[in-house]
Write a protein that holds these residues in place. Sequence first.
Motif, PDB file in Angstrom:
ATOM      1  N   ASN A   1       4.263  -7.041   8.991  1.00 11.75           N
ATOM      2  CA  ASN A   1       3.630  -5.752   9.221  1.00 11.75           C
ATOM      3  C   ASN A   1       3.421  -4.956   7.932  1.00 11.75           C
ATOM      4  OD1 ASN A   1       2.424  -4.178  11.054  1.00 11.75           O
ATOM      5  ND2 ASN A   1       4.276  -3.064  11.665  1.00 11.75           N
TER       6      ASN A   1
ATOM      7  N   LEU B   1       0.852  -1.185   0.000  1.00  9.91           N
ATOM      8  CA  LEU B   1       0.000   0.000   0.000  1.00  9.91           C
ATOM      9  C   LEU B   1       0.890   1.237   0.000  1.00  9.91           C
ATOM     10  CD1 LEU B   1      -3.018  -0.164   0.148  1.00  9.91           C
ATOM     11  CD2 LEU B   1      -2.909   0.372   2.556  1.00  9.91           C
TER      12      LEU B   1
ATOM     13  N   ASP C   1       1.009  -3.666   4.697  1.00 10.39           N
ATOM     14  CA  ASP C   1      -0.352  -3.462   4.203  1.00 10.39           C
ATOM     15  C   ASP C   1      -0.314  -3.687   2.704  1.00 10.39           C
ATOM     16  OD1 ASP C   1      -1.731  -2.805   6.532  1.00 10.39           O
ATOM     17  OD2 ASP C   1      -0.810  -0.817   6.522  1.00 10.39           O
TER      18      ASP C   1
ATOM     19  N   GLU D   1       1.213  -9.869   5.976  1.00 10.57           N
ATOM     20  CA  GLU D   1       0.669  -8.721   6.698  1.00 10.57           C
ATOM     21  C   GLU D   1       0.972  -8.822   8.187  1.00 10.57           C
ATOM     22  OE1 GLU D   1      -2.545  -6.867   3.858  1.00 10.57           O
ATOM     23  OE2 GLU D   1      -3.483  -8.190   5.303  1.00 10.57           O
TER      24      GLU D   1
END
Lengths: 617, 409
Positions: free
Chosen positions: A374, A316, A376, A370
């Motif tokens: 960690n 992301l 996104d 994820e």
Amino acid sequence: MSPMARTAPVPAATDPAIIRNFCIIAHIDHGKSTLADRMLQSTGVVQARDMKAQYLDRMDIERERGITIKSQAVRMPWEVDGVSYALNMIDTPGHVDFTYEVSRSLAACEGAVLLVDAAQGIEAQTLANLYLAMENDLTIIPVLNKIDLPAAQPEKYAAELANLIGGDPEDVLLVSGKTGVGVEALLDKIVTDLPAPVGDANAPARAMIFDSVYDTYRGVVTYVRVVDGMLHPRERIQMMSTKASHELLEIGVSAPEPTPTKGLGVGEVGYLITGVKDVRQSKVGDTVTNLAKPASESLSGYADPKPMVFSGLYPLDGTDYPVLRDALDKLKLNDAALVYEPETSAALGFGFRVGFLGLLHLEIVRERLEREFNLDLISTAPNVVYEVTLEDKTVMTVTNPSEFPAGKIREVREPMVAATILAPNEFVGAIMELCQGRRGQMKGMDYLSEDRVELRYWIPLAEIVFDFFDILKSKTRGYASLDWKADGEQVSDLVKVDILLQGEQVDAFSAITHKDKAYAYGVMMTGKLRELIPRQQFEVPIQAAIGSRIIARESIRAIRKDVLAKCYGGDISRKRKLLEKQKEGKKRMKMVGRVEVPQEAFIAALTTDDSKDKAKK
Amino acid sequence: MPSALPLGDPAPSDGLLPAQVLDGAAGRALGLYVHIPFCAVRCGYCDFNTYTAKELGGGASQDAYAGTAVAEVELAARVLEASGLPARRLSTVFFGGGTPTLLPAEDLASILTAAIAAWGIEEGAEVTTEANPDSVTPESLAILREAGFTRVSFGMQSAVPHVLKVLDRTHEPARVPQVVQWARDAGLAVSLDLIYGTPGESLADWQHSLETALSYGPDHISAYALIVEEGTKLAAQIRRGEVPEIDDDDHADKYELADRLITDAGLGWYEVSNWARTPEQACRHNLAYWRGDDWWGIGPGAHSHMGGVRWWNVKHPAAYAGRLAQGASPAAGRETLDRDTRAMERVMLEARLQSGLELAALETVGRHEVAGLIADGLVDPAAAFKGRLVLTLKGRLLADAVVRRILPD
């Protein structure tokens, strides 16, 4: 009832006659892990106080989802009629995505415990694995679990099992992993009913790899079943498919903690440590032999894992790309089936096209990325592998819709699967409707019992990878179960539908669909985007196109007002903070040409409504 | 619930300002804003810092308010001097609220008198008060004129009863021409404040309000789009579905209509929401906000600005009165803007003005955007060729978006 064994047979010096290798075939939630735990306790290898529920499933995700991804083997002593036996319980993955791993685990056994929930009956995936076990000539011990449940219907399902595998309903064992009832009888039956392994102790060593796991401290731990000869510590071994050789730093059995031994002989199951760091060095199904005295022929059944489903994974936050790359590199150490290569999307930036064994595999990998790293992520809609033959007879393999060639196509072949669906007979109509809508061809239908039906379909993989299972579940109030395996390919009338924003193609939204479904996809996607993309300072046409032909069109009207009328009595700070916030928001936008598209729009457009609900859970 | 104050640094209790405020101060006009935090009723859309109770406790009653405000005026004069700022006369004064005219005209006059005593006032200074048509009389207006007020801005809002009702405005539409006449008779310039986009207001309603307002021949018109602020009664009514949602396209239609009718009546826009009959009749106090001049805000929750230092007072009238009673500064917090932030604010504020923004004030990336803005019809090409960024009508409606485009990321 047999007592706990007073002395356990010593590894490396165990007569194959007192070895029993078995696995448990069960559906998710049917209580395999609980039963396995209870066996560990009954045989005394794990004390009750050390018991961590579901001892064998180590990964958090496995424990949470109640599924076993990685199999392991545990050696347990058990005494029958004064003889101590060595029982090797080989834990198998329970899900259809991992059929190959299952088949290798089964090949390491002589017998299988068929474990079925006494309140639910057999499920399609269990049935599939049962077929695999029968193909491997395994002796089957039928067991109904959870007989302590009020909803249990042991008579009904015992009849169903007997009907399936032959034999008498009376022979079906009734156990409760939860209370321990029937577990000792089951252990006895494993000893009495399963054949002992057979092999040539004097032949060159041959051991089959049925699993390999990456351990941060020890490197790759390879689980093997010795077929012929013997493996010893410190000797050099060779992987027969790659010819790579390694020194055997440690060899041992899981009891269930790793316990080094002086070796492993015919019929024994244990682990090897060679210090290699990548599970690709220890391929499931490969044959391990002695480098100095190699076997001439490897064991049969080895195959490279073949990804069936592809999806683009993008961080992301674009700056997370290196984190994603490192994370995939790490997961790969422990997942021989994971393949990926860098990919660039005009809309989503830098990411990877990742190949998976199936949808569950995809979900697990995504979730681990994820959670453990960690990250996104945005994942594009999963797609299958197409084989495209051009007019000049060149053949292309397409794993990403955006690579689908434009025009000059002679034919497109898509992968097919043989799907088996089990459900109560009242849902037959709904299931047939669904499968026909998904271009499935019915291959047969059988009644497993009075009210349970097995339907068999030949259906394009592409039609079941996205939301098929979820819809099947909702159409059958959760009762249907599905299994599938790859089964050839077919030539189909497939087209690529592109989505254009203000004339710019958005690669992430391109899809390959059957010609008859292209329009529906176009309308669905343009409509979705119209809702998701905020109005811009100019009108934004959204089009769906096959080549240069527009098949659907929507448009987002230009925004006309974006100004605050006043400044709240000189409170300039407030106005400035609002502007700063808006500018931050602008940074999170992805630019498609001149159109600012919020990341949430990509995520939402690429998510089915159902998987959104899942994410909320 | 009144809107929240910004988060900032603590302000010192003596109110002293950092040396930064001295830079170029002599060239900047000095304004005074006086906040009157009282209303007869709270309007459903309003999130300003205002109270309807007559007695707020702690010496914060309406009766005592003028005295408290004068105390801050005196503190302000001391602070400016102690901070080393040059003596400047007041250039503009603006009484806002709340409803300033809810206080007796004598009270407003006494605050103004104290301010003039403290700083002096320029020849031809602009001194405005906001007023509710309900709460002025020929006598009160005469008292204001006598004290030095030059201008009154009436909260007319709409000429349509059902719109006024949604806004919780209590005045009779017929009273507006009367108070306008009284103001003129008293020798005051007149501005009318209008609100458009109220739920339930049709385009015809708005046209009627505009035509009515223009028929009174005001010197100045402000037309503000209704903003539904969180925490207001109106926001709750919309959430409950009792009144329809605000539609930005409707706002755009109404803004365009307003600009056309007001311009046709001979007034010209000088700021996104403001039009004046002549450039001299533009509200100079309002312009000072957009041009980054200096002003001191008197009253609870009032905001001030001096040379890149912004601060704001404690919100509650009782807390405010309490601070002043102890001789302490009522400032609740402040922020000292760095160069980049000041440059950003300048772009954000000046882009709204008809006089426009010097293109040289933009960074290179921002200047590169201008051609695209001209192409999109948001920026006036002729002005741009002369080195100024001036918004077109379409651009004014998208002013915030334009600002985001010309500011660096």
